[in-house]
Design a protein around this motif. Structure first.
Motif, PDB file in Angstrom:
ATOM      1  N   MET A 125      88.235  46.440  43.686  1.00  0.00           N
ATOM      2  CA  MET A 125      88.100  47.472  41.972  1.00  0.00           C
ATOM      3  C   MET A 125      86.279  47.926  42.188  1.00  0.00           C
ATOM      4  O   MET A 125      86.684  49.235  41.298  1.00  0.00           O
ATOM      5  N   HIS A 126      86.313  48.196  43.400  1.00  0.00           N
ATOM      6  CA  HIS A 126      84.714  49.015  42.673  1.00  0.00           C
ATOM      7  C   HIS A 126      84.730  49.979  43.762  1.00  0.00           C
ATOM      8  O   HIS A 126      85.405  50.442  44.556  1.00  0.00           O
ATOM      9  N   ALA A 127      84.221  51.071  43.136  1.00  0.00           N
ATOM     10  CA  ALA A 127      84.448  52.534  43.505  1.00  0.00           C
ATOM     11  C   ALA A 127      83.695  52.750  45.203  1.00  0.00           C
ATOM     12  O   ALA A 127      82.721  51.661  45.782  1.00  0.00           O
ATOM     13  N   PRO A 128      85.186  53.785  45.754  1.00  0.00           N
ATOM     14  CA  PRO A 128      84.107  54.018  47.214  1.00  0.00           C
ATOM     15  C   PRO A 128      82.668  54.324  47.867  1.00  0.00           C
ATOM     16  O   PRO A 128      81.841  54.939  45.951  1.00  0.00           O
ATOM     17  N   ALA A 129      82.572  53.498  48.418  1.00  0.00           N
ATOM     18  CA  ALA A 129      80.637  54.119  48.498  1.00  0.00           C
ATOM     19  C   ALA A 129      80.742  55.734  48.866  1.00  0.00           C
ATOM     20  O   ALA A 129      81.458  56.111  49.749  1.00  0.00           O
ATOM     21  N   GLY A 130      79.538  56.951  48.286  1.00  0.00           N
ATOM     22  CA  GLY A 130      79.312  57.935  48.603  1.00  0.00           C
ATOM     23  C   GLY A 130      80.221  58.341  47.784  1.00  0.00           C
ATOM     24  O   GLY A 130      79.875  59.654  47.621  1.00  0.00           O
ATOM     25  N   VAL A 131      81.078  57.919  47.123  1.00  0.00           N
ATOM     26  CA  VAL A 131      82.050  59.058  45.913  1.00  0.00           C
ATOM     27  C   VAL A 131      81.260  58.719  44.787  1.00  0.00           C
ATOM     28  O   VAL A 131      81.221  57.119  43.838  1.00  0.00           O
ATOM     29  N   PRO A 132      80.376  59.602  43.963  1.00  0.00           N
ATOM     30  CA  PRO A 132      80.606  59.710  42.582  1.00  0.00           C
ATOM     31  C   PRO A 132      81.918  59.056  41.508  1.00  0.00           C
ATOM     32  O   PRO A 132      82.177  59.329  41.820  1.00  0.00           O
ATOM     33  N   ASN A 133      80.630  57.468  40.364  1.00  0.00           N
ATOM     34  CA  ASN A 133      82.362  57.717  39.972  1.00  0.00           C
ATOM     35  C   ASN A 133      82.587  58.741  38.885  1.00  0.00           C
ATOM     36  O   ASN A 133      81.524  58.905  38.224  1.00  0.00           O
ATOM     37  N   SER A 134      82.931  59.382  38.992  1.00  0.00           N
ATOM     38  CA  SER A 134      84.179  60.147  38.228  1.00  0.00           C
ATOM     39  C   SER A 134      84.387  60.220  36.541  1.00  0.00           C
ATOM     40  O   SER A 134      84.930  60.278  35.555  1.00  0.00           O
ATOM     41  N   GLY A 135      84.614  58.160  36.541  1.00  0.00           N
ATOM     42  CA  GLY A 135      85.113  57.954  35.843  1.00  0.00           C
ATOM     43  C   GLY A 135      86.920  58.085  35.621  1.00  0.00           C
ATOM     44  O   GLY A 135      87.412  57.228  34.877  1.00  0.00           O
TER      45      GLY A 135
END
Length: 677
Positions: free
Chosen positions: A611-621
Motif C-alpha cells: 500500500m505504501h508509495a514507492p520511495a523517492g516518488v512524490p505522492n501525486s494522489g
C-alpha cells in the motif's frame, strides 16, 4: 513508455498525449501573462490561456504554461517559436500537460516555507497579488505600507489581512485611489488585537485590562503559534465599532503586569487564524472547547498564586485519583473554571462523569470476570467492565466499570476501597465514560513497534491472539504450530487475515489441534515470495513464475512505510491448486542468484504490504501513476538499456525533462507498453 518497455519495443513518442499544452522556459521574472499571450498571439492565444509557473516558495519560477486552441497550433508554435525572445531573454518551448500545468501554477499553501497559507484558495490569490505589487517596485510597496499604517493593523503581512481588506486595496491600487482615503472609507472594526501581552497572563488579566468596555470571557482569546505556545497577543471582540475605536485610543500603551500593550485593528478572520492552534502541552482531544479549558487550568496553575492549590483541592474533592486536567470531563473542567472565575472555592459535583468508576491496582492476570465478581453485590456484570490498556496495548493494571446507577457507584466507592482482588488491594476513583473509552480502546498507529490495521474488529482479534501468546507456554506454542502448519512464514498476528485469526481463536477455545485446523482451512490463491533482490522489478518476478499463467497485474512488490522495497513480492494465482503447486515447485529456486522462499498469504496481507508509495516518488494522489513512476525509476536503475531508452523517449516527446513524475499517466503507460513488448 511502460507498455512499450514491457513488450520489449523501443518506446515511441505520441504527439498530443498531454493535450494542446506547452511549457515555456526562461520567461523573465518581471513578465506577466499579457507578455506571454503577446508572444504567442499569432496562434490564437489569449491571456486566459496562459499561466505563470511558481516554485515551492510561491515565487515565479521563470516558466509559463499555455493551453492552445488545438494540438496542431501547439505543435506549430513548438517548431516556430523555439528560442525566440521575450524582453531580451530567449525562450525554450516543450510539450506539457494539463496535469503538469495545474501542479506548477497552483498557489502553494502549507508547503511555503516561512509562511502558513490560509487554506482558502481565493484568499491565497489575493495574498500573491499583493505580494506581487510589493515586489513590483518602490511605488507598489510604499502604497501597501501606507494602507496598512492608515488601517492601524500593526502588520504588513498580507496573510494577516482579511480577504475583503486586500480586495479593497487591489481595486484602489488599480484605480489610483489614495491609500489613506481608502482606509477612511473602509472604517473601523469590532475586533482589536493586543500586542505585548505577558506570556504568563490568562484571559482574566486581559478582561481586567478592558474592564471599562463591557466584555465577557467569551469575547477574549489568546493568540497561539503553530506550536501551541502563547504569541504575546490577545484578541477582543467589542460590542460595537465605536467601543472598539474608543478602546484603541484610550488603552494604547497602557500596562498589563508591567508590560505596555499596543492595540491594533484586527478582524474575525485574523482572530480565528491566530487562536486556532491547540495549546502547547495539551493533548488534542478532538474537542476544541475541552482543549481550551485544559489550557486555561494549566495556565491558572502556573500563573496564579493560589491556582495550583485550588485545582489540587478540587481534584481531591472530586476523588478522581489524578490531577491531569485532560483526564477530567468537559463538565468537570467547566465547573472548576466557573467557580474560580467567580472568586469562589470550586466545589466537587457528584455524578458529573456518570456512574463510572476506575479501579487501580488490578492484577495483570485478571480478566473482566474477576472485576465483575469483585463488584457483584452492586449489580455489576461482565458486560459493564472493561480493562484499561497502556499506549503499547498491554494491560495497565486498571479497570473501568459502568454501574447500574450513580448511587450504586458511590456506595462501591466508599465500601470497596482497598479491598483485594487476588491478593492485591484495589483503589477506586470516580471516572467518566470519556476516560473509560480512551483508556480501554485498542491503540492503533500509536502502538510502538507495530502498525495496526485500521480495522477495529481485526485489531481486537490481534490483541486476543497476543493475549494468548502472553498467557503462557501452551498458548504461544499453539499459535506457533498453527502458523507453521499454515505455511505463512510469519507469526505476527497483524500479518494474518481476520478470518484466519478468528478460526484460530475458535479452535483454541474448543481445544482443536492447530494442525487439524490448518488442514481444514486449506490453501490460498495468494503467495508471498521472500528474498527478492531489491534491484528486481515485476518483470523479474513474472519470469520466475512464468510456468503458472500470471500477468503483471497479478504481481506486486512489497514496500515498507518508507516506500523502499522489503525484499518481498506477492503473486495472485489463477487458482488455489496452481498456487499450491508453485509453493512446492519454486521453493528455494533463485532470482538473480538469491534463493526465494514462498509462503501462503492473503489478499489482506498483500494489500497491507504493497500500500505504501514507492520511495523517492512524490505522492501525486494517483496511485496508478505513482506505481508507473516507480516502475520507470526501477527500469532506469536495474536494466542495462533502461536509462538510455527512457532518455530517448523523453527526447522524442520533447517535454524538456526526464523526471517521470512530470509526465502524464498516458505518457508513462505508452512507454511501459512498448518497453514490455
Amino acid at each position: 513508455f511502460i507498455d512499450s518497455y514491457d513488450r520489449g519495443e523501443t518506446p515511441q513518442a505520441k504527439v498530443g498525449i498531454g493535450g494542446p499544452v506547452l511549457r515555456l522556459r526562461g520567461v523573465p521574472f518581471q513578465c506577466d501573462i499579457a507578455d506571454v499571450a503577446a508572444f504567442l498571439q499569432e496562434y490564437g492565444v489569449t491571456n486566459q490561456m496562459c499561466s505563470l509557473g511558481r516554485g515551492p516558495d510561491g515565487r515565479m519560477a521563470g516558466e509559463a504554461y499555455v493551453v492552445f486552441p488545438s494540438t496542431d497550433l501547439a505543435e506549430r508554435a513548438l517548431e516556430q517559436k523555439q528560442r525566440h525572445e521575450i524582453h531580451g531573454r530567449w525562450i525554450e518551448l516543450f510539450r506539457s500537460s494539463h496535469e503538469e500545468k495545474d501542479q506548477a501554477t497552483a498557489f502553494p499553501e502549507a508547503s511555503m516555507p516561512g509562511m502558513s497559507m490560509t487554506g482558502d484558495a481565493e484568499k491565497d490569490k489575493l495574498v500573491m497579488q499583493v505580494k506581487s505589487i510589493q515586489r513590483s517596485g518602490v511605488n507598489g510597496r510604499e502604497k501597501w505600507e501606507r494602507f496598512c499604517d492608515a488601517m492601524k493593523t500593526g502588520n504588513r503581512d498580507p496573510i494577516r489581512h482579511s480577504a475583503q481588506s486586500m480586495q479593497a486595496f487591489l481595486e484602489a491600487y488599480h484605480s489610483g485611489e489614495n491609500p489613506e482615503d481608502l482606509a477612511r472609507r473602509i472604517g473601523g472594526t469590532r475586533v482589536v488585537r493586543l500586542r505585548g501581552v505577558p506570556f504568563q497572563c490568562d484571559i482574566l488579566d486581559v478582561l481586567e485590562f478592558l474592564s471599562d468596555y463591557g466584555l465577557d470571557k467569551t469575547q477574549v482569546a489568546l493568540g497561539r503559534g503553530q506550536d501551541g505556545r502563547p504569541t504575546g497577543e490577545a484578541f477582543a471582540s467589542f460590542p460595537s465599532v465605536e467601543i472598539a475605536e474608543r478602546a484603541l485610543e484610550e488603552k494604547q500603551k497602557q500596562e498589563i503586569k508591567g508590560r505596555y500593550i499596543e492595540l491594533f485593528r484586527s478582524s474575525d478572520e485574523e482572530r480565528n487564524q491566530s487562536t486556532m492552534h491547540a495549546p502547547a502541552g495539551v493533548p488534542n482531544s478532538g474537542d476544541r472547547a475541552k482543549d481550551e479549558l485544559v489550557a486555561r487550568i494549566k495556565q491558572i496553575q502556573r500563573s496564579r498564586d493560589d491556582g495550583k492549590a485550588k485545582w489540587e483541592e478540587y481534584c481531591t474533592a472530586m476523588r478522581t485519583g489524578n490531577r491531569d486536567p485532560a483526564r477530567h470531563t468537559l463538565e468537570s473542567l467547566q465547573n472548576f473554571i466557573d467557580s474560580y472565575d467567580r472568586g469562589e472555592t470550586p466545589q466537587a459535583k457528584v455524578g458529573i462523569g456518570g456512574p463510572v468508576l476506575r479501579l487501580r491496582g488490578v492484577p495483570f492476570q485478571c480478566d473482566i470476570a474477576d472485576v465483575a465478581a469483585f463488584l457483584q453485590e452492586y449489580g455489576v456484570t461482565n458486560q459493564m467492565c472493561s480493562l484499561g490498556r497502556g499506549p503499547d496495548g498491554r494491560m495497565a493494571g486498571e479497570a473501568y466499570v459502568v454501574f447500574p446507577s450513580t448511587d450504586l457507584a458511590e456506595r462501591a466507592l466508599e465500601q470497596k476501597q482497598r479491598h483485594e482482588i487476588h491478593g492485591r488491594w484495589i483503589e477506586l476513583f470516580r471516572s467518566s465514560h470519556e476516560e473509560k473509552d480512551q483508556a480501554t480502546a485498542f491503540p492503533e498507529a500509536s502502538m510502538p513497534g507495530m502498525s495496526m490495521t485500521g480495522d477495529a474488529e481485526k485489531d481486537k482479534l490481534v490483541m486476543q491472539v497476543k493475549s494468548i501468546q502472553r498467557s503462557g507456554v501452551n498458548g504461544r506454542e499453539k499459535w506457533e504450530r498453527f502458523c507453521d502448519a499454515m505455511k505463512t512464514g510469519n507469526r505476527d498476528p497483524i500479518r494474518h487475515s481476520a478470518q484466519s485469526m478468528q478460526a484460530f481463536l475458535e479452535a483454541y477455545h474448543s481445544g482443536e489441534n492447530p494442525e487439524d485446523l490448518a488442514r481444514r482451512i486449506g490453501g490460498t490463491r495468494v503467495v508471498r515470495l521472500r528474498g527478492v533482490p531489491f534491484q528486481c522489478d515485476i518483470l523479474d518476478v513474472l519470469e520466475f513464475l512464468s510456468d503458472y499463467g500470471l500477468d503483471k497485474t497479478q504481481v506486486a512488490l512489497g514496500r515498507g512505510q518508507d516506500g523502499r522495497p522489503t525484499g518481498e513480492a506477492f503473486a495472485s494465482f489463477p487458482s488455489v491448486e496452481i498456487a499450491e503447486r508453485a509453493l512446492e515447485e519454486k521453493q528455494k529456486q533463485e532470482i538473480k542468484g538469491r534463493y526465494i522462499e514462498l509462503f501462503r498469504s492473503s489478499d489482506e496481507e498483500r494489500n497491507q504490504s504493497t500500500m505504501h508509495a514507492p520511495a523517492g516518488v512524490p505522492n501525486s494522489g494517483d496511485r496508478a501513476k505513482d506505481e508507473l513512476v516507480a516502475r520507470i525509476k526501477q527500469i532506469q536503475r536495474s536494466r542495462d538499456d533502461g536509462k538510455a531508452k527512457w532518455e530517448e523517449y523523453c527526447t522524442a516527446m520533447r517535454t524538456g525533462n526526464r523526471d517521470p513524475a512530470r509526465h502524464t499517466l498516458e505518457s508513462l503507460q505508452n512507454f511501459i507498453d512498448s518497453y514490455d513488448r
